[in-house]
Design an enzyme around this catalytic site. Sequence first.
Site, PDB file in Angstrom:
ATOM      1  N   ALA A   1       0.850  -1.193   0.000  1.00 14.85           N
ATOM      2  CA  ALA A   1       0.000   0.000   0.000  1.00 14.85           C
ATOM      3  C   ALA A   1       0.879   1.235   0.000  1.00 14.85           C
ATOM      4  O   ALA A   1       1.975   1.229   0.568  1.00 14.85           O
ATOM      5  CB  ALA A   1      -0.911   0.002   1.226  1.00 14.85           C
ATOM      6  N   ASP A   2       0.394   2.279  -0.639  1.00 15.36           N
ATOM      7  CA  ASP A   2       1.099   3.556  -0.587  1.00 15.36           C
ATOM      8  C   ASP A   2       0.080   4.681  -0.485  1.00 15.36           C
ATOM      9  O   ASP A   2      -0.887   4.716  -1.245  1.00 15.36           O
ATOM     10  CB  ASP A   2       1.975   3.768  -1.818  1.00 15.36           C
ATOM     11  CG  ASP A   2       2.987   4.882  -1.591  1.00 15.36           C
ATOM     12  OD1 ASP A   2       3.987   4.620  -0.895  1.00 15.36           O
ATOM     13  OD2 ASP A   2       2.766   5.996  -2.076  1.00 15.36           O
ATOM     14  N   THR A   3       0.307   5.570   0.476  1.00 15.19           N
ATOM     15  CA  THR A   3      -0.598   6.697   0.699  1.00 15.19           C
ATOM     16  C   THR A   3       0.086   7.996   0.288  1.00 15.19           C
ATOM     17  O   THR A   3       1.231   8.245   0.669  1.00 15.19           O
ATOM     18  CB  THR A   3      -1.028   6.767   2.175  1.00 15.19           C
ATOM     19  OG1 THR A   3      -1.706   5.554   2.532  1.00 15.19           O
ATOM     20  CG2 THR A   3      -1.959   7.946   2.413  1.00 15.19           C
TER      21      THR A   3
END
Length: 209
Positions: free
Chosen positions: A73-75
């Site tokens: 995941a990357d925010t």
Amino acid sequence: MCDMYSDFILGSSSKCRSQLLEVLGFFPKRSIGPEIDESPKKGELPLTYAKRMAYEKALKLKRVCHEENVITADTVASCGRRILPKACCDEDVRYCLEFLSGRRHRLYTSLCLVTKSGEVRQRTVMTVLKFKRLSNEEIEFYLATKEGIGKAGGYSIQGMAQGFVLFIRGSYFNVVGLPAYEVISLLRSVGVFQQSREALYSQGVKDAK
């Protein structure tokens, strides 16, 4: 049979993401934070950047976990076309808060699952937030908490910064960094199901310490 509850590798070193997964009933075999170049490309849009980061992290992890399902995941925090940094120091946090003060902004979290067979499945979620106008005193106080270090946009919604938010439109869990519905959907799509920690412990799948 028990492997269906933990049959994946989490590509993140974030304790928060690990804890959120456990709350949802998922317990990865391992958590590994793949290191990649996270520099945005010239002219790259925030949505494109979030997708690319999650994808590149997943591919790097897959190279060392060939026979596993891996999920990353990357925010990314953004205001207009501007990608805000993942704060690594107080100056980054100050820059982000001063920029976001009184403004509406967006947070994207992109999830990337690479299956055992190498199939790539990706989901991306966007949430819109607006901060109130922040005084210098509020910014300095927040800097002293160190909560914004390591966070996209220089703040953590789970801490003092929740008092800055006038409204949120969209998934709250996306702001935290792991949109729940999309995570559950992706993991279930490869046969990984939810289970309680107590049930896993009783089956000898995972140490419940």
